[in-house]
Design a protein around this motif. Structure first.
Motif, PDB file in Angstrom:
ATOM      1  N   GLN A  16     -42.820 -52.997 -26.215  1.00 44.60           N
ATOM      2  CA  GLN A  16     -42.808 -54.022 -25.163  1.00 44.60           C
ATOM      3  C   GLN A  16     -41.484 -54.015 -24.403  1.00 44.60           C
ATOM      4  O   GLN A  16     -41.452 -54.192 -23.177  1.00 44.60           O
ATOM      5  CB  GLN A  16     -43.071 -55.409 -25.760  1.00 44.60           C
ATOM      6  CG  GLN A  16     -44.380 -55.528 -26.512  1.00 44.60           C
ATOM      7  CD  GLN A  16     -45.590 -54.981 -25.755  1.00 44.60           C
ATOM      8  OE1 GLN A  16     -45.753 -55.245 -24.578  1.00 44.60           O
ATOM      9  NE2 GLN A  16     -46.410 -54.212 -26.438  1.00 44.60           N
ATOM     10  N   LEU A  17     -40.383 -53.795 -25.119  1.00 45.72           N
ATOM     11  CA  LEU A  17     -39.078 -53.749 -24.455  1.00 45.72           C
ATOM     12  C   LEU A  17     -38.968 -52.547 -23.521  1.00 45.72           C
ATOM     13  O   LEU A  17     -38.245 -52.606 -22.524  1.00 45.72           O
ATOM     14  CB  LEU A  17     -37.951 -53.741 -25.487  1.00 45.72           C
ATOM     15  CG  LEU A  17     -37.729 -55.053 -26.243  1.00 45.72           C
ATOM     16  CD1 LEU A  17     -36.639 -54.872 -27.301  1.00 45.72           C
ATOM     17  CD2 LEU A  17     -37.383 -56.186 -25.295  1.00 45.72           C
ATOM     18  N   ALA A  18     -39.686 -51.470 -23.827  1.00 45.90           N
ATOM     19  CA  ALA A  18     -39.669 -50.293 -22.952  1.00 45.90           C
ATOM     20  C   ALA A  18     -40.153 -50.673 -21.555  1.00 45.90           C
ATOM     21  O   ALA A  18     -39.635 -50.167 -20.551  1.00 45.90           O
ATOM     22  CB  ALA A  18     -40.522 -49.174 -23.535  1.00 45.90           C
ATOM     23  N   LYS A  22     -37.957 -50.545 -17.837  1.00 49.85           N
ATOM     24  CA  LYS A  22     -38.401 -49.981 -16.559  1.00 49.85           C
ATOM     25  C   LYS A  22     -38.288 -50.984 -15.425  1.00 49.85           C
ATOM     26  O   LYS A  22     -37.873 -50.644 -14.324  1.00 49.85           O
ATOM     27  CB  LYS A  22     -39.846 -49.494 -16.669  1.00 49.85           C
ATOM     28  CG  LYS A  22     -40.014 -48.269 -17.530  1.00 49.85           C
ATOM     29  CD  LYS A  22     -41.471 -47.858 -17.621  1.00 49.85           C
ATOM     30  CE  LYS A  22     -41.641 -46.681 -18.572  1.00 49.85           C
ATOM     31  NZ  LYS A  22     -43.046 -46.334 -18.783  1.00 49.85           N
ATOM     32  N   THR A  23     -38.686 -52.228 -15.689  1.00 51.26           N
ATOM     33  CA  THR A  23     -38.721 -53.220 -14.615  1.00 51.26           C
ATOM     34  C   THR A  23     -37.417 -53.991 -14.451  1.00 51.26           C
ATOM     35  O   THR A  23     -37.170 -54.540 -13.385  1.00 51.26           O
ATOM     36  CB  THR A  23     -39.866 -54.236 -14.839  1.00 51.26           C
ATOM     37  OG1 THR A  23     -39.629 -54.966 -16.039  1.00 51.26           O
ATOM     38  CG2 THR A  23     -41.214 -53.526 -14.896  1.00 51.26           C
ATOM     39  N   GLN A  24     -36.603 -54.025 -15.503  1.00 51.43           N
ATOM     40  CA  GLN A  24     -35.327 -54.753 -15.488  1.00 51.43           C
ATOM     41  C   GLN A  24     -34.208 -53.869 -16.026  1.00 51.43           C
ATOM     42  O   GLN A  24     -33.521 -54.213 -16.986  1.00 51.43           O
ATOM     43  CB  GLN A  24     -35.437 -56.030 -16.345  1.00 51.43           C
ATOM     44  CG  GLN A  24     -36.490 -57.001 -15.901  1.00 51.43           C
ATOM     45  CD  GLN A  24     -36.179 -57.556 -14.531  1.00 51.43           C
ATOM     46  OE1 GLN A  24     -35.084 -58.061 -14.279  1.00 51.43           O
ATOM     47  NE2 GLN A  24     -37.131 -57.429 -13.613  1.00 51.43           N
ATOM     48  N   PRO A  25     -34.006 -52.704 -15.400  1.00 49.66           N
ATOM     49  CA  PRO A  25     -33.062 -51.744 -15.982  1.00 49.66           C
ATOM     50  C   PRO A  25     -31.637 -52.271 -16.086  1.00 49.66           C
ATOM     51  O   PRO A  25     -30.955 -52.004 -17.082  1.00 49.66           O
ATOM     52  CB  PRO A  25     -33.156 -50.533 -15.047  1.00 49.66           C
ATOM     53  CG  PRO A  25     -33.677 -51.080 -13.757  1.00 49.66           C
ATOM     54  CD  PRO A  25     -34.574 -52.222 -14.140  1.00 49.66           C
ATOM     55  N   GLY A  26     -31.178 -53.000 -15.101  1.00 50.31           N
ATOM     56  CA  GLY A  26     -29.803 -53.515 -15.149  1.00 50.31           C
ATOM     57  C   GLY A  26     -29.601 -54.506 -16.279  1.00 50.31           C
ATOM     58  O   GLY A  26     -28.608 -54.443 -17.019  1.00 50.31           O
ATOM     59  N   VAL A  27     -30.548 -55.414 -16.421  1.00 51.26           N
ATOM     60  CA  VAL A  27     -30.460 -56.420 -17.485  1.00 51.26           C
ATOM     61  C   VAL A  27     -30.509 -55.751 -18.848  1.00 51.26           C
ATOM     62  O   VAL A  27     -29.687 -56.041 -19.734  1.00 51.26           O
ATOM     63  CB  VAL A  27     -31.603 -57.454 -17.353  1.00 51.26           C
ATOM     64  CG1 VAL A  27     -31.658 -58.375 -18.558  1.00 51.26           C
ATOM     65  CG2 VAL A  27     -31.453 -58.257 -16.071  1.00 51.26           C
ATOM     66  N   MET A  28     -31.463 -54.858 -19.036  1.00 50.22           N
ATOM     67  CA  MET A  28     -31.636 -54.233 -20.339  1.00 50.22           C
ATOM     68  C   MET A  28     -30.481 -53.293 -20.684  1.00 50.22           C
ATOM     69  O   MET A  28     -30.059 -53.217 -21.836  1.00 50.22           O
ATOM     70  CB  MET A  28     -32.982 -53.515 -20.409  1.00 50.22           C
ATOM     71  CG  MET A  28     -34.177 -54.459 -20.278  1.00 50.22           C
ATOM     72  SD  MET A  28     -34.153 -55.861 -21.429  1.00 50.22           S
ATOM     73  CE  MET A  28     -34.457 -55.004 -22.967  1.00 50.22           C
ATOM     74  N   LYS A  29     -29.935 -52.584 -19.671  1.00 49.70           N
ATOM     75  CA  LYS A  29     -28.777 -51.734 -19.923  1.00 49.70           C
ATOM     76  C   LYS A  29     -27.573 -52.600 -20.285  1.00 49.70           C
ATOM     77  O   LYS A  29     -26.823 -52.278 -21.211  1.00 49.70           O
ATOM     78  CB  LYS A  29     -28.451 -50.857 -18.724  1.00 49.70           C
ATOM     79  CG  LYS A  29     -27.269 -49.924 -18.989  1.00 49.70           C
ATOM     80  CD  LYS A  29     -26.946 -49.059 -17.789  1.00 49.70           C
ATOM     81  CE  LYS A  29     -25.812 -48.098 -18.017  1.00 49.70           C
ATOM     82  NZ  LYS A  29     -24.686 -48.581 -18.805  1.00 49.70           N
TER      83      LYS A  29
END
Length: 118
Positions: A16-18, A22-29
């Motif tokens: 699910q985090l994958a 993809k949709t929130q790359p800045g936040v997740m990075k």
């Protein structure tokens, strides 16, 4: 109360985090970078930091946190005694409800410590 199957749970959460990566790359990075910085060795070694993270995850009643941090602790060679002592501190800080999640963390660490099956 039955503990979840933590390996299955963490695999599902990772899937699910994958989507969010993809949709929130800045936040997740940013979150991943913060995690790497927080867990890097310094005055406290990574295993100690994972023990702290597990205790906080238990106190927060976060099954995903329990799964990921017990798996990390198993990889880092944490002993059952170390994990149980950290859980004792979490129980002290959080009382009865945390004791129930500490039981789940015991199950998760036991599951994470089993040899991988082919």
């Amino acid at each position: 109360m039955s503990a979840p199957q933590y390996k299955q749970l963490t695999q599902s959460v990772s899937t699910q985090l994958a989507q969010l990566r993809k949709t929130q790359p800045g936040v997740m990075k940013g979150f991943a970078d913060m995690g790497k910085a927080a867990m890097a060795g310094g005055a406290l070694d990574p295993k100690t930091k994972e023990l702290i993270a597990l205790a906080i995850g238990v106190a927060s009643r976060c099954d995903g946190c329990i799964g990921f941090h017990t798996q990390a602790l198993a990889r880092l060679g944490a002993s059952t005694e170390e994990v149980h002592e950290a859980l004792g501190v979490a129980i002290y800080m959080g009382g009865g409800p945390v004791a129930m999640y500490a039981a789940n963390a015991v199950a998760a660490f036991n599951e994470a410590s089993l040899p991988a099956q082919a």
